[in-house]
Design an enzyme around this catalytic site. Structure first.
Site, PDB file in Angstrom:
ATOM      1  N   GLU A  81     -60.340   6.950  21.409  1.00 14.36           N
ATOM      2  CA  GLU A  81     -60.609   5.615  20.886  1.00 14.36           C
ATOM      3  C   GLU A  81     -60.010   4.505  21.741  1.00 14.36           C
ATOM      4  O   GLU A  81     -59.740   3.408  21.238  1.00 14.36           O
ATOM      5  CB  GLU A  81     -60.078   5.498  19.460  1.00 14.36           C
ATOM      6  CG  GLU A  81     -60.805   6.393  18.446  1.00 14.36           C
ATOM      7  CD  GLU A  81     -60.564   5.902  17.025  1.00 14.36           C
ATOM      8  OE1 GLU A  81     -61.441   5.194  16.476  1.00 14.36           O
ATOM      9  OE2 GLU A  81     -59.491   6.210  16.461  1.00 14.36           O
ATOM     10  N   HIS A  83     -53.126   4.124  11.571  1.00 14.52           N
ATOM     11  CA  HIS A  83     -53.714   4.573  10.296  1.00 14.52           C
ATOM     12  C   HIS A  83     -52.671   4.409   9.203  1.00 14.52           C
ATOM     13  O   HIS A  83     -52.528   5.275   8.343  1.00 14.52           O
ATOM     14  CB  HIS A  83     -54.110   6.054  10.358  1.00 14.52           C
ATOM     15  CG  HIS A  83     -54.972   6.453  11.499  1.00 14.52           C
ATOM     16  ND1 HIS A  83     -55.099   7.762  11.927  1.00 14.52           N
ATOM     17  CD2 HIS A  83     -55.778   5.737  12.312  1.00 14.52           C
ATOM     18  CE1 HIS A  83     -55.919   7.818  12.956  1.00 14.52           C
ATOM     19  NE2 HIS A  83     -56.351   6.609  13.220  1.00 14.52           N
ATOM     20  N   HIS A 139     -60.224   3.900   7.719  1.00 13.09           N
ATOM     21  CA  HIS A 139     -59.743   4.429   9.004  1.00 13.09           C
ATOM     22  C   HIS A 139     -58.340   3.931   9.347  1.00 13.09           C
ATOM     23  O   HIS A 139     -57.419   4.720   9.527  1.00 13.09           O
ATOM     24  CB  HIS A 139     -60.759   4.032  10.078  1.00 13.09           C
ATOM     25  CG  HIS A 139     -60.468   4.560  11.439  1.00 13.09           C
ATOM     26  ND1 HIS A 139     -61.345   4.415  12.482  1.00 13.09           N
ATOM     27  CD2 HIS A 139     -59.412   5.215  11.945  1.00 13.09           C
ATOM     28  CE1 HIS A 139     -60.837   4.964  13.579  1.00 13.09           C
ATOM     29  NE2 HIS A 139     -59.667   5.458  13.275  1.00 13.09           N
TER      30      HIS A 139
END
Lengths: 239, 239, 239, 239
Positions: free
Chosen positions: D77, D98, D168
């Site tokens: 990511e 997160h 997320h």
């Protein structure tokens, strides 16, 4: 799943990790199917996971009969594990836990645990609850103490990842030991988030499409177990 | 209950464990009935449980009179313990704590703590609340400072496992020291789960039949204290 | 309050204890009135409490002017402390903190923090909230950066034990350092319990009579600071 | 932002701090723009932040192409970071996490995270939520796996401090590494407080004027990063 030595070592590490991460306390247990004999599984004798060492590991037949107990007392609830291995040839590791965050969902009459965060897509969907009283009456101590009860629980897990056990805990399954640890941790984190989201009102759960996906790249190794497994083993004191 | 030396050692360990597990903080205390003299009990001098050593232990008559104080100051609220031993010949260990999770239930006008998880069947059923103001007026500091107050509290415990003390904490009793530690931990975990379950709506508590059972095998040693006790003593630094 | 050396040592320990117990984080501070000069107070330079050492301590006039800064930068919000010492000759120690448990009460439009557990009788009663915007407008950064603001806050504390500061934290005062630490911990525990009790519905707070009492014996030393102080100092690494 | 060596060292420390403070777990990542090349950023290879060392750091083009991978696998990511650096010349550090406390707000249909405590003025105002499904459909695994998705997220951050990512986590940006750590911690603390305040009823959020201010002196160094940074680095084991 690699060789027996690796499986046993991973199992010892998993015991310590699951305690370290708050998934199990002095109770709860984790097992692995024997890599060479699919009709056996390996699990510690009845000892708190945080203390389990290789010398504590016992091999069992799927019906729970120990093959090399040598005086060591097995977990009473080993039938949870054997029944899962019996019903699910794809399952190579099983964890039974009493994780606090999921217990309210195990006794709720109206709310089911369901995936709301991306790492919890592995839970598959709404999580079923097995209530021992449905088949075995309201006069038990809630423990799974024979294969009949283990198979009843396994039927509720079905082809899924896990089931809650009313007023007791959960059983979680996976294709390997790092996978069962990751699934337990995702279950726990999801429960905490869903519980708080419910306090805020309506929320957006994972969609059907999102549930089918895993948080990995379209191609290549699944990052979930690797990066986490390295960290979890280190936190638990293994190199 | 074994010999005096074992009882004293278990008591020291219990003090450390109860702190380590978050049941007591700098306040709260645990005692054991003298194995050879049922008309005496043993408890530390007024010291935080996390620091208690064998040299801190004092023997008391059931009415709270210290037999070997030797200048050491006893806990002000020792009367909680003496009154329980007096009323309950079956009780061999008592814990008084201010565990955070049960305090909201101790002051709630409408909700009673009740067993919802399997390890909490030892709590016996809905947990009674003793409010010192009922018998002693609304002008106290909530502490149990004499046998009259201790006996009032013991009457509310009755033949049960524990009672909450309004705005103060709880008293928990058992047949031995590992049992009182296990009961305190079950009380705490149950309170956390029940509190969250209440946020979710209606929930399934343990049934009358389930309350009578203990999470042990139909035959054989109760696994609850043993497996946990080994882990708890190790966590608290004892071999 | 003993001599200067003791006061300084207790102050260093209090800094570490307040961090260790979760009352302060990298921010927040604690001070003591100079035992020999009531027109001075002692507090660390602007440093996280967990790191404070004797060499960090600075003496201040009540108006916040440092007497021996020697290049060390003081806390910006020292005016909270000076204003309390100025208004309250009985106060010998002050703590400013941003403890998480009380922050929701500091911004609630309808619920006031109030004593519900026995150790929180020291809070005195319903806890007032000081909103800096009331006197200083809605364009500040919420910090108390001068004596005018410090005095405004001190007026809300009045003759009490503490006040919350809207969206910011609290100020707590006591007759000595162990007392301010005990009061902060009681404030924190009470807030946790009251918050949960509110989720359960109506609850029983401490009565007017119970508020006037302290959880000590009718005669003799207050057990609250001693037993706890020994434990807290040990936990923070001091003998 | 100082020289490259300092930037790399701060980045390693930030990784450990963010784990130590509960902002990231085995997942999540933090990066820094190259101090000499604004068209590059530096971030660890795909490894749990708690384990990151200088040898793990890789330099990337803003489009995510590694310049010196040398066999090390980058975070999937990383596009979250590159897109932020691309859109925001003022941003020198980015964190993707997160954090549990903000996840309920990321999926709530009715409640937005908004600053309620003074340290959270840095969040700027009501925190936007980016839902990957809005642009990319309901069949993703929620991960940001290319620049198109990264830019979509960056547009929601806009000129702000952060955005939540539905189901997320969050992305947080700042002008330097200590600033991104401080912003993440303020986000987390604010979420915990706001969540509880919502349970109590109506509450007072920071006003528009208070949002524009920072909890620093009218003149002089911002105390927020310095005092905290010294403590945070020490807690994480750095001198």
């Amino acid at each position: 799943m690699a060789d027996l030595k690796t499986a046993r070592h991973e199992l010892v590490m998993a015991n310590r990790i699951l305690f370290n991460e708050g998934i199990v306390d002095a109770f709860g247990h984790v097992s692995v199917r024997h890599p060479d004999h699919p009709d056996r599984y390996i699990m510690a004798r009845a000892r708190a996971p945080e203390l389990v060492e290789d010398a504590d590991l016992i091999e069992f037949q799927l019906d729970g009969t120990p093959l090399d107990a040598a005086g060591r007392v097995p977990y009473l609830e080993r039938f949870i594990h054997g029944a899962m291995y019996e019903q699910r040839p794809d399952v190579m590791s099983v964890c039974h836990n009493h994780t606090v965050s999921i217990l309210p969902f195990s006794i709720s009459k109206s709310v089911r645990l369901r995936p709301v965060i991306h790492t919890a897509s592995v839970l598959g969907g709404e999580v079923p609850v097995w209530d021992i009283a449905d088949e075995f009456g309201s006069d038990t101590n809630l423990l799974v103490i024979n294969m009949e009860q283990g198979r009843s629980l396994a039927r509720v897990v079905g082809q899924g990842r896990l089931a809650l056990m009313r007023g007791h805990g959960s059983v979680v399954v996976a294709a390997d030991i790092p996978g069962v640890v990751a699934a337990c941790m995702a279950m726990d984190k999801n429960a905490r988030v869903q519980f708080q989201a419910l306090q805020l009102g309506e929320f957006i759960p994972l969609s059907a499409g999102e549930l089918r996906r895993r948080p990995v790249a379209a191609s290549g190794q699944p990052p979930l177990p690797d990066r986490a497994w390295e960290a979890l083993t280190r936190r638990a004191g293994f190199h």
